[in-house]
Design an enzyme around this catalytic site. Structure first.
Site, PDB file in Angstrom:
ATOM      1  N   LYS A  21      72.728  72.716  15.417  1.00  0.00           N
ATOM      2  CA  LYS A  21      73.694  71.717  14.936  1.00  0.00           C
ATOM      3  C   LYS A  21      72.962  70.398  14.635  1.00  0.00           C
ATOM      4  CE  LYS A  21      77.515  73.918  17.339  1.00  0.00           C
ATOM      5  NZ  LYS A  21      78.312  74.025  18.573  1.00  0.00           N
TER       6      LYS A  21
ATOM      7  N   GLN B 285      79.620  71.247  24.093  1.00  0.00           N
ATOM      8  CA  GLN B 285      79.228  72.642  23.966  1.00  0.00           C
ATOM      9  C   GLN B 285      79.808  73.476  25.114  1.00  0.00           C
ATOM     10  OE1 GLN B 285      77.435  73.883  21.252  1.00  0.00           O
ATOM     11  NE2 GLN B 285      77.921  75.878  22.145  1.00  0.00           N
TER      12      GLN B 285
ATOM     13  N   ASP C  21      85.554  69.985  16.572  1.00  0.00           N
ATOM     14  CA  ASP C  21      85.612  71.418  16.866  1.00  0.00           C
ATOM     15  C   ASP C  21      87.018  71.957  16.639  1.00  0.00           C
ATOM     16  OD1 ASP C  21      83.237  72.685  17.489  1.00  0.00           O
ATOM     17  OD2 ASP C  21      83.198  71.989  19.560  1.00  0.00           O
TER      18      ASP C  21
END
Ligand code: NAP
Length: 294
Positions: free
Chosen positions: A53, A97, A120
């Site tokens: 990322k 994460q 997200d």
């Protein structure tokens, strides 16, 4: 003969498009979009995802910040760090994460991220907005799949779709996006899970199948009709003596059996996977424009 849906090439093209948009944004006096990632602990897969990322951010010209915390971090400390990022006006998007260590309540952390920065798309506000068709940050994997279908001119309207797997991040949003009344969608969707009896009866009638259950090579040739579109989301790491690393990735689809029956199919790797990161970048760009929540 089937056509391979090439997520690697498509995602590379989209990254170029995003990089161009960022260039124009900066030329017009705007600031660089900024993605902040929080990584707790040292899980190998999470380290790999976060590193890719960061690389992707660099490629398209975003700023990126990595907040690293030990896996002994308390829930309170993690919430505080998320809060700092919420308040930081330079940060446009925040991702934490997953998975998190078991002493931390993941849902609490997800809900601590400002919906305006939740790139997200896991916050209930974004999920709710997506469900009722309002602009929202959409979970990256299903958003990437929709983008792939669009770019390959695969029509979903009026089609019958089987989505296998009902997770909050893949299967459930996928079923909603495919069935929603919108420019893309309008499919009749059957959402299947581990308690679905006679799954084959459903998949063999489906025009589009999205396999997202995490069981290597689950979908076999006899479960698919001639001409189907098959999207393979699964990633299972298995040992292999044929690769240098000693392991390889398998999808949820038995590719050699299923592909000859398909009109379109995604490979693993190089199908859905690369599109997930691109969707995250797109969400971050959207967040920096502050257009979703007005
Ligand atoms: P998950 O949370 O483990 O959910 C799996 C789903 O599959 C559950 O709904 C489960 O049903 C269902 N399922 C399990 N066994 C089944 C069976 N035999 N028949 C029918 N349904 C079954 O998984 P996830 O997070 O959605 O991920 C799914 C796969 O996609 C994993 O391999 C993951 O690594 C991969 N993935 C890939 C990407 C990417 O970027 N390519 C992104 C995310 C995930 P129940 O609800 O009844 O338990």
């Amino acid at each position: 003969m089937y056509q391979l849906i090439d997520g690697k090439t498509t995602s590379a093209k989209i990254k170029e498009e995003i990089a161009e948009e960022v260039k124009q944004l900066i030329e017009a006096g705007g600031k660089k979009p900024h993605l902040a990632a929080v990584l707790v602990g040292h899980d190998g897969a999470s380290e790999t995802y976060v590193a890719s990322k960061e690389r992707a951010c660099k490629f398209v010209g975003f700023n990126s910040t990595l907040v690293r915390l030990e896996d002994t971090v308390s829930e309170e400390e993690l919430l505080q760090r998320v809060n700092e990022l919420n308040k930081n006006e330079d940060v446009d998007g925040i991702i934490v994460q997953l998975p998190l260590p078991s002493h931390i309540n993941e849902q609490k952390i997800i809900e601590a991220i400002l919906p305006q920065k939740d790139v997200d798309g896991f916050h209930p506000v974004n999920v709710g907005r997506m469900v009722i068709g309002l602009p929202a940050f959409v979970s990256a994997t299903p958003a990437g799949i929709i983008e792939l279908l669009k770019r390959y001119n695969i029509e979903s309207s009026g089609k019958s779709c089987a989505v296998i797997g009902r997770s909050n991040i893949v299967g459930k949003p996928m079923s909603i996006l495919l069935s929603q009344k919108a420019d893309f969608g309008n499919a009749t969707v059957t959402l299947c899970h581990s308690r679905t009896p006679d799954l084959k009866e459903i998949t063999e009638k489906a025009d589009i199948i999205v396999a997202a259950l995490g069981k290597a090579e689950f979908l076999t040739g006899d479960m698919v009709k001639q001409g189907a579109v098959v999207i393979d989301v699964g990633i299972t790491r298995v040992k292999s003596d044929k690769t240098k690393s000693g392991w390889k990735l398998l999808g949820d689809v038995k590719f050699d059996e299923v592909a000859p029956k398909c009109s379109y199919i995604t490979p693993v790797p190089g199908g859905v996977g690369p599109m997930t990161i691109v969707s995250l970048l797109k969400n971050t760009l959207l967040a920096s424009r502050k257009e979703i929540f007005q």
